[in-house]
Design a protein around this motif. Structure first.
Motif, PDB file in Angstrom:
ATOM      1  N   LEU A  30      33.141 -28.756 -15.071  1.00 31.05           N
ATOM      2  CA  LEU A  30      33.896 -28.048 -14.037  1.00 31.05           C
ATOM      3  C   LEU A  30      33.354 -26.643 -13.803  1.00 31.05           C
ATOM      4  CD1 LEU A  30      37.720 -28.788 -14.473  1.00 31.05           C
ATOM      5  CD2 LEU A  30      36.309 -29.183 -12.461  1.00 31.05           C
ATOM      6  N   THR A  34      31.820 -25.236 -10.293  1.00 31.64           N
ATOM      7  CA  THR A  34      32.591 -24.245  -9.539  1.00 31.64           C
ATOM      8  C   THR A  34      31.991 -22.845  -9.650  1.00 31.64           C
ATOM      9  OG1 THR A  34      34.090 -24.016 -11.445  1.00 31.64           O
ATOM     10  CG2 THR A  34      34.714 -25.568  -9.715  1.00 31.64           C
ATOM     11  N   VAL A  90      43.320 -29.445 -10.413  1.00 32.86           N
ATOM     12  CA  VAL A  90      41.871 -29.672 -10.515  1.00 32.86           C
ATOM     13  C   VAL A  90      41.409 -30.681  -9.477  1.00 32.86           C
ATOM     14  CG1 VAL A  90      40.036 -30.572 -11.994  1.00 32.86           C
ATOM     15  CG2 VAL A  90      41.735 -29.027 -12.949  1.00 32.86           C
ATOM     16  N   GLY A  93      41.563 -29.280  -6.010  1.00 33.07           N
ATOM     17  CA  GLY A  93      40.420 -28.379  -5.835  1.00 33.07           C
ATOM     18  C   GLY A  93      39.135 -29.123  -5.551  1.00 33.07           C
ATOM     19  N   GLY A  94      38.925 -30.253  -6.229  1.00 25.72           N
ATOM     20  CA  GLY A  94      37.736 -31.050  -5.972  1.00 25.72           C
ATOM     21  C   GLY A  94      37.693 -31.593  -4.561  1.00 25.72           C
ATOM     22  N   SER A 125      37.249 -24.474  -5.361  1.00 23.86           N
ATOM     23  CA  SER A 125      36.599 -24.113  -6.624  1.00 23.86           C
ATOM     24  C   SER A 125      37.542 -23.314  -7.510  1.00 23.86           C
ATOM     25  CB  SER A 125      35.330 -23.304  -6.344  1.00 23.86           C
ATOM     26  OG  SER A 125      34.389 -24.064  -5.617  1.00 23.86           O
ATOM     27  N   SER A 128      40.085 -25.766  -9.144  1.00 18.62           N
ATOM     28  CA  SER A 128      39.470 -26.595 -10.183  1.00 18.62           C
ATOM     29  C   SER A 128      39.131 -25.773 -11.422  1.00 18.62           C
ATOM     30  CB  SER A 128      38.204 -27.257  -9.637  1.00 18.62           C
ATOM     31  OG  SER A 128      38.506 -28.168  -8.607  1.00 18.62           O
ATOM     32  N   GLY A 132      41.380 -25.887 -14.835  1.00 16.63           N
ATOM     33  CA  GLY A 132      40.626 -26.447 -15.953  1.00 16.63           C
ATOM     34  C   GLY A 132      40.683 -25.568 -17.185  1.00 16.63           C
ATOM     35  N   CYS A 189      34.563 -32.952  -9.318  1.00 13.78           N
ATOM     36  CA  CYS A 189      35.671 -32.195  -9.916  1.00 13.78           C
ATOM     37  C   CYS A 189      36.915 -33.073 -10.058  1.00 13.78           C
ATOM     38  CB  CYS A 189      35.997 -30.964  -9.074  1.00 13.78           C
ATOM     39  SG  CYS A 189      34.720 -29.687  -9.050  1.00 13.78           S
ATOM     40  N   CYS A 190      37.079 -34.014  -9.144  1.00 18.23           N
ATOM     41  CA  CYS A 190      38.217 -34.931  -9.225  1.00 18.23           C
ATOM     42  C   CYS A 190      38.122 -35.815 -10.465  1.00 18.23           C
ATOM     43  CB  CYS A 190      38.295 -35.803  -7.972  1.00 18.23           C
ATOM     44  SG  CYS A 190      38.553 -34.878  -6.444  1.00 18.23           S
ATOM     45  N   GLY A 193      39.135 -33.749 -13.333  1.00 20.73           N
ATOM     46  CA  GLY A 193      40.586 -33.599 -13.348  1.00 20.73           C
ATOM     47  C   GLY A 193      41.288 -34.842 -13.867  1.00 20.73           C
TER      48      GLY A 193
END
Length: 490
Positions: A30, A34, A90, A93-94, A125, A128, A132, A189-190, A193
Motif C-alpha cells: 500500500l 500510494t 482502503v 481509496g483504491g 491514495s 488507502s 492502512g 489497493c483494493c 484492503g
C-alpha cells in the motif's frame, strides 16, 4: 474468515502473530502504491508541458494537488475509518485512485488533470495509505515499531520502481496509455484492503468515545427542555449543531493542543514551513536534468537511486531512533536531517553533470530517510498519545497547504527567470531555515522547562499541600514527558 473471528473472540490474541504479518505485507504494498506514486510524476513533466502548452507553474499544480490532498485528507479518512472500517476506507481509496488515473488518460487540458489525477487520485491514495497505517496499529502492539519501520520500506520500493516503470511505459506507449495502466495498478489497493479484515478485540479494550462526546449537547438539551423548550426549537437546534461542530473540530483538528502545547506548536510550524521546499527536488529534478542535456532514461534513474538507498536507510534510521538513548532528543536528529537536505541542494547548483547528480541523490536520500522515519515519531514525542490522532489531523492539513503552493510558486519563478537553479535555492532556504528554527526553539524550550522544574522544586519543598497545588499547572504546557515514556515502553 470464520477461523480468524473465532480466534479473536477466544483467549488467543490476534495481534503480533499469524494474519498480522499478511497485513504488514499488504501495508508495504500500500505504501509503495500510494506514497511512492507521486515521485514518478516528474518523468511526465516535460511531455505534459508540450501536450498542453503549459508553463512550469501550471504543470506543477498537478503533482502539488495530488500530494497536498494525499496529506491533507487525513481527518476525512479518520471519519470513514470510525464510521465504517479500515478495510472499507482502503478499498474505497483504491477505487478512487484507479478511477482518477483512468480518467486522466482522457483529459484534454491541464486543468482537467488537476481534478482527475490531482484531486481524485490524491484523495484515494490518502484513504488507502492512512487507513492502512491505522489497521497496522490494530494488528501490532508489541512489534508496532518494527512493523512501522518495515512498512515504510514500501515507500522506498515505490520510489525505486515507479520512475523506472514510468519511463519504460512512456517510451513504449505515451503518457495517456501509461496513465491508463497506472489506473489498473492502483486498483491493487483494493486487494490490500481485502487482506485487512476487521480484528476482533476484547470488549473492554474497545474505545467508547460516544458517551463523553454527547454529554455536552445532551446536558444543554436537557436544560432547555426543563425550561419548557421544545426539542425542535430553532435555538436548541442551533446550539446542538454548534456543540457538535465544536466537538468535531476538537476531535479531528487539535486547535486546543496547538495553543497550549509549545512543543507541538513549534514542530507544526517548522514542518509546515519545511514542506514549502521539501517536495521541490522530487518535482523538478528530472526536468532539471533533461534541461541540462541528461538522457531521459538516466534522468528517471535519479529518482530510483533515491528510493533504492531509502530501502535500506529508512528502516535502520527508524529502529535506531527508537533506542532509549535518543529518547527526548529525536527532534534534534530530525532537525539535523532537514538541515542536511537543505545543504545537499547546493550540489545541483554547482554542476548538472550526471555523476554529480548521482552524488546529490545519494546524500539527499540519506537525509530524506531521517526525515521520513522521524516525522511521526517526533510528533508522538511532543503530544500525548490519547490526543495523537487529532494532533495528526491538524498537522497534516497545515503541511498540505504548503505542499500545495510550494512547487507552483517555484515554477512561476522559473518561468520568469528561465533558470532552474532557483528550484534548489528555494528548497535550501526553506529547509535550512526550518531546521534552525526547530532546533534552536526546542533547545530554548528545553532550557525554559528545566528552569521551571528547578523553581518548582523549591516551591514543592515546604509542604505537601503546596506540591499538589502547583503540580497541576504545567501539564497543559509541556505534554512531551508522558508521550516519550509511552514510546519507549513499546
Amino acid at each position: 474468515m470464520a477461523q480468524g473471528e473465532a480466534a479473536g473472540r477466544g483467549n488467543a490474541k490476534p495481534q503480533d502473530q499469524g494474519w498480522a504479518w499478511m497485513v504488514l505485507l499488504a501495508a508495504v504494498v500500500l505504501q509503495g502504491l500510494t506514497l511512492g506514486f507521486p515521485c514518478c510524476i516528474g518523468v511526465f513533466f516535460t511531455d505534459l508541458q508540450h501536450e498542453f502548452q503549459a508553463s512550469n507553474s501550471q504543470t506543477s499544480w498537478f503533482p502539488s494537488i495530488m500530494v497536498a490532498v494525499l496529506h491533507g485528507g487525513g481527518p476525512l479518512c479518520s471519519i470513514l475509518v470510525k464510521r465504517f472500517s479500515c478495510r472499507f476506507a482502503v478499498m474505497l481509496g483504491g477505487l478512487l485512485s484507479g478511477l482518477g488515473m483512468v480518467s486522466s488518460s482522457f483529459c484534454r487540458s491541464i486543468s482537467q488533470l488537476y481534478l482527475t489525477a490531482g484531486l481524485i487520485t490524491g484523495l484515494g491514495s490518502c484513504f488507502s495509505f492512512q487507513a492502512g497505517v491505522t489497521a497496522l496499529g490494530y494488528y501490532f502492539v508489541r512489534w508496532r515499531t518494527l512493523a512501522n519501520a518495515v512498512a515504510s520500506t514500501g515507500v522506498s520500493l515505490g520510489f525505486t520502481l515507479w520512475p523506472l516503470l514510468s519511463q519504460h511505459l512512456l517510451d513504449e506507449m505515451g503518457w495517456r496509455n501509461t496513465f491508463l495502466i497506472f489506473g489498473g495498478i492502483l486498483l491493487n489497493c483494493c486487494v490490500c484492503g481485502a487482506i485487512m479484515r476487521p480484528i476482533q478485540l476484547a470488549p473492554g479494550s474497545l474505545p467508547q468515545p460516544a458517551k463523553p462526546e454527547e454529554e455536552p449537547g445532551s446536558r444543554a438539551e436537557e436544560a432547555q427542555l426543563s425550561n419548557g423548550a421544545s426539542p425542535h426549537h430553532p435555538t436548541l437546534q442551533q446550539h446542538t449543531r454548534r456543540t457538535k461542530c465544536f466537538q468535531m473540530l476538537q476531535k479531528y483538528l487539535a486547535f486546543d493542543i496547538f495553543c497550549q502545547n509549545k512543543g507541538y506548536q513549534i514542530y507544526t510550524i517548522g514542518v509546515t514551513w519545511m514542506m514549502m521546499g521539501f517536495a521541490l527536488p522530487h518535482v523538478y529534478l528530472v526536468p532539471y536534468a533533461i534541461h541540462n542535456g541528461v538522457e531521459e532514461r538516466k534522468a528517471a534513474l535519479l529518482i530510483s537511486i533515491i528510493g533504492f538507498i531509502n530501502i535500506f536507510i529508512r528502516p535502520l534510521t527508524g529502529l535506531l531512533s527508537g533506542h532509549r538513548a535518543f529518547t527526548g532528543r529525536r527532534i534534534y536528529l530530525f532537525s539535523l536531517a532537514v538541515l542536511l537536505c537543505g545543504l545537499s541542494n547546493f550540489i545541483c547548483v554547482i554542476s548538472a553533470q550526471f555523476s554529480v547528480l548521482i552524488l546529490y541523490c545519494v546524500i539527499l536520500s540519506i537525509a530524506m530517510s531521517g526525515v521520513g522515519a522521524l516525522t511521526f515519531q517526533v510528533l508522538m514525542d511532543v503530544v500525548d498519545m490519547d490526543r495523537f490522532s487529532s494532533a495528526l489531523g491538524l498537522f497534516t492539513i497545515l503541511e498540505s497547504i504548503t505542499l500545495l503552493i510550494g512547487p507552483p510558486l517555484t515554477g512561476l519563478l522559473v518561468d520568469i527567470t528561465s533558470d532552474f537553479h532557483y528550484v534548489f535555492y528555494n528548497s535550501s532556504f526553506f529547509l535550512i531555515s526550518a531546521a534552525l528554527f526547530m532546533g534552536l526553539s526546542f533547545c530554548a524550550l528545553e532550557k525554559k522547562n528545566k528552569l521551571r522544574e528547578a523553581s518548582k522544586a523549591h516551591l514543592d519543598n515546604p509542604s505537601k499541600y503546596q506540591y499538589s497545588e502547583t503540580s497541576t499547572e504545567p501539564k497543559a504546557e509541556s505534554q512531551s514527558p508522558p508521550a516519550v515514556e509511552y514510546i519507549t515502553s513499546i
